[in-house]
Enzyme design. Sequence first.
Site, mmCIF file in Angstrom:
data_model
loop_
_atom_site.group_PDB
_atom_site.id
_atom_site.type_symbol
_atom_site.label_atom_id
_atom_site.label_comp_id
_atom_site.label_asym_id
_atom_site.label_seq_id
_atom_site.Cartn_x
_atom_site.Cartn_y
_atom_site.Cartn_z
ATOM 1 C CG ASP A 194 -2.556 0.519 0.833
ATOM 2 O OD1 ASP A 194 -2.423 1.643 0.300
ATOM 3 O OD2 ASP A 194 -3.630 -0.179 0.778
ATOM 4 C CG HIS A 264 -4.582 1.983 -2.217
ATOM 5 N ND1 HIS A 264 -4.722 2.742 -0.976
ATOM 6 C CD2 HIS A 264 -5.635 2.053 -2.623
ATOM 7 C CE1 HIS A 264 -5.803 2.829 -0.533
ATOM 8 N NE2 HIS A 264 -6.622 2.655 -1.599
ATOM 9 C CD GLU A 328 -10.161 3.727 -0.855
ATOM 10 O OE1 GLU A 328 -10.872 4.281 -0.157
ATOM 11 O OE2 GLU A 328 -8.956 3.435 -0.575
HETATM 12 C C1 ACM Z 1 -10.951 -0.517 0.676
HETATM 13 O O1 ACM Z 1 -11.690 -0.616 1.753
HETATM 14 N N1 ACM Z 1 -10.317 0.576 0.029
HETATM 15 C C2 ACM Z 1 -11.094 -1.588 -0.259
#
Ligand code: ACM
Length: 533
Positions: A194, A264, A328
């Site tokens: 991440d 991410h 995201e």
């Molecule tokens: C997530 O909680 N961004 C998959």
Amino acid sequence: MKKTLLYLTAAMAAVIVFGACERGSVQIIPCPQEVKAGFGEFDFAGASFIIKGVEDPAASDYIRSFQALVQEKTGKVDGRSRVVFVHDASMAPEEYVLQVRRRKVEVRASALNGFVYAIQSLKQMMPLCIWGGEVPQGQSWKVPAVKIHDYPRFGYRGQHLDCSRHFFSTDEVKKILNLMSVHKMNRFHWHLTDDQGWRVEIRKHPRLTSVGGWRSGTMIGKDWSSDDHVRYGGFYSQEELRDVVAYAASLGITVIPEIDMPGHMQGVLAAYPELGCTGGPYEVWKVWGVSQEVLCAGNEKVYSLMEDVLSELLDIFPSEYIHIGGDECPKVRWESCPKCQAKIRELGLGNDEHFKAEDYLQTYFMNRVEKFLNEHGRKIIGWDEILEGDISQSATIMSWRGTEGGIKAAQSGRDAIMTPNSHMYLDYCQSDTPENEPLCIGGCLPLEKVYSYEPLLPTMTEEECSHILGVQANLWTEYIASNEYLEYMLLPRHTALSEVQWCNADNKDWERFCNSLKHMQQIYEALGFNYRK
Ligand code: ACM
Ligand code: ZN
């Protein structure tokens, strides 16, 4: 005589009326599908163990280690009563029958998982010290007679763990795998990368861990402008990853690694800034949230790096599925990046009434990585954002922003795994009085709400229901920096999750669950887990 008969009839009626687990010492979680009380008790002290026709070495090893545990705890071996494990090819791989009679216990299953679940049920009927700790003087090893026929409702029964935001040792990961095994779960979703840290050794690209695995500080509490200036990080070597995969496999658990892309990814950008749209410089992120800095989808080097990473991972993780994230991913950088815009023109992508060209660029990214994985015999799972565009039909959708993504996926003929944040986000507070809880990300997810989750809607067709592979709870660790706190957030909600995954809807019963939970809490303690009381 008449009175005894009356009691027996009443006892049998109680089994039928109250269902599976509401009797004496049979307080198994997740509650088995079918339980019938028998008469008398079986004494495990001095029982002989016999294995018939079980050829899978993983299954016979598992049975033998249970035998060794029982014999060590009871201090007796090889008496006249028998515990017999029989291979029964007529059964499904996760199904088992467990029959406890006065002189004989018989377990029938066709594969490792069936035997694991039978033994886990048996252990929950045995004295607490089977789980750990000293055996009290004069401990009885008698277990009441019973017949259990058990099998799961869903094939995918997962627990997720984020080891990027905070790093957890392989010992702690194994402890959680043990807990999953107690609850008859079979998929461990390991979030390994991440913005805040890359956690897997990739031999071809060592900077991913030497640079991407470390941040120079972390924000304090919920103050986004703060920085503790403490270097934080770590990663798993390939040996460690293989060891965890093998350990999980010995418990019937498949590890599904997640490499979250193309967003991410700030950990990667810190190591290889040329892979971002602006060229950086970037640092491994020190705050929580969604970073705008993502992989440049117009740079061919990005795809080669992802393929190198996945090639090494495929060698370590034998799972059918690889999770490639997709959640995201802000598109601001792509909108003004010459390379990304050139890629959009090259692919002939454009805005339409549904999505923007950049959304379709992400679809191109995900489909391209999927094609690579398909060519290597694997399938992908992605978070529900990947439905925004035209993701391939073969992608499995993990529904997290509520249940809509999963429902939409099932309606469109795609497989889905339900992990709605409304019911399955274990980083949410456990009560509506956050001031009484340790720092958490927000939201309110008490135990009862987890337990109440029903993944199949009455409006869904049989075909749509068949695409819901199962349920998983997610544990993101922005605010969870210690093992103790991690376990607190897991338990007892992880236990409630297990009944959502395993039990048919008519076999769930909140009151019965709460009663059995008291026994489960003693098991947590014997296993050395912290939990919310
Ligand atoms: C997530 O909680 N961004 C998959
Ligand atoms: Zn770009």
